[in-house]
Design a protein around this motif. Structure first.
Motif: not given
Ligand code: NAP
Length: 274
Positions: A161-169, A188-190, A257-259
């Motif tokens: 998984i690329v991304g560690r947000s509380n909502i998705v990752g 982002s720190k990987t 897709g997911i949306g």
């Molecule tokens: P977020 O809260 O901004 O989290 C982004 C994650 O990506 C963070 O963990 C961040 O790392 C990581 N990241 C940022 N730059 C990076 C890099 N250069 N290399 C590696 N990792 C990096 O975003 P989110 O809410 O998870 O949403 C992510 C995407 O999904 C967005 O485009 C959003 O619009 C979309 N989304 C879609 C849905 C849907 O239902 N379709 C729902 C929610 C979100 P750090 O933790 O280190 O900052």
């Protein structure tokens, strides 16, 4: 190569939920979603409009509670307490982000954990982490549904998984782990992300950066789920470069897709929460 059709999966789920809603109604049980929207940010308006539309499509009642940007924390908390006490309301969503003057965590913490259909509360997150989920956030649930729709067995696969947000990752990590995947999460720190993603049988990109995952970052035959929604020159673009179609065995397009699937997952939760 399979383009995973989110619209088709969403239609199938919609038909199943509509049947469940009708059966519940015949027993006198009616689900109701309350959505709180502050201000009129265009993206938030769109997200809320889509949720209200999804609930109408399956026959679930929805209530939209609108507030101006000048709303106070107390007014929002009072509204949440009112909805918590209302037995006809089965799920409550607070559309984020809230204005800077409002503490989001403080507001969402007031939602009754049994009506927290976003699944973001500490209680619901805790259950998910313990491997005994109750109300699972809709986007991670949709990601699993899309992967499973390909027929791929998740157990034993390496998922990155690329991304560690509380909502998705983070919640997606838990759901994949529960299905016996070996999971790596990048952020982002990987260091050397491409080296890690190239080992993945399943890649979930949730970065928020257009076309972040490029074909050289995936291995031949990987299943690629693109969660990203980025507006670029008036168009919606994902976090994955669509050129991966030449290498992936399955790929979720953006849009389509997911949306479209994740909104239906909220409706699924509401019907199961009766
Ligand atoms: P977020 O809260 O901004 O989290 C982004 C994650 O990506 C963070 O963990 C961040 O790392 C990581 N990241 C940022 N730059 C990076 C890099 N250069 N290399 C590696 N990792 C990096 O975003 P989110 O809410 O998870 O949403 C992510 C995407 O999904 C967005 O485009 C959003 O619009 C979309 N989304 C879609 C849905 C849907 O239902 N379709 C729902 C929610 C979100 P750090 O933790 O280190 O900052």
């Amino acid at each position: 190569m399979q383009i995973i059709d989110g619209k088709a999966l969403s239609s199938k789920i919609r038909a199943e939920i509509s049947a469940q809603v009708a059966e519940l109604k015949s027993k006198g049980v009616e689900a109701c979603l309350a959505v709180i929207l502050v201000g009129n940010d265009p993206s938030s308006e769109l997200y809320v409009k889509n949720k209200v539309k999804a609930s109408e499509e399956v026959g679930i009642k929805s209530i939209l509670c609108r507030f101006p940007l000048t709303v106070t924390e107390k007014e929002l908390i009072d509204e949440i307490e009112r909805l918590n006490a209302d037995d006809t309301v089965s799920g409550i969503l607070v559309q984020l982000p809230l204005p800077d003057s409002i503490d989001e965590k403080k507001i969402t913490a007031h939602i009754d954990v049994n009506k927290d259909v976003d699944g973001f509360s500490a209680y619901q997150t805790g259950l998910l982490c313990l491997g005994t989920p109750d109300l699972v956030p809709c986007t991670p649930q949709g990601i699993i549904a899309l992967i499973e729709s390909t027929g791929v067995k998740i157990a034993g696969k390496h998922a990155v998984i690329v991304g560690r947000s509380n909502i998705v990752g983070r919640p997606t990590l838990q759901l994949l782990l529960q299905r016996d995947a070996t999971v790596t999460i990048c952020h982002s720190k990987t260091k050397n992300i491409a080296e890690i993603t190239r080992q993945a049988d399943i890649i979930v990109a949730a970065v928020g950066k257009p076309c972040f995952v490029t074909p050289d970052m995936i291995k031949e035959g990987a299943v690629v789920v693109d969660v990203g929604i980025n507006a670029v020159d008036g168009k919606l673009v994902g976090d994955v470069d669509p050129a991966v179609v030449g290498k992936a065995s399955a790929y979720t397009p953006v849009p389509g897709g997911i949306g479209v699937v994740s909104n239906m997952m909220v409706m699924d939760l509401l019907t199961r929460n009766q």
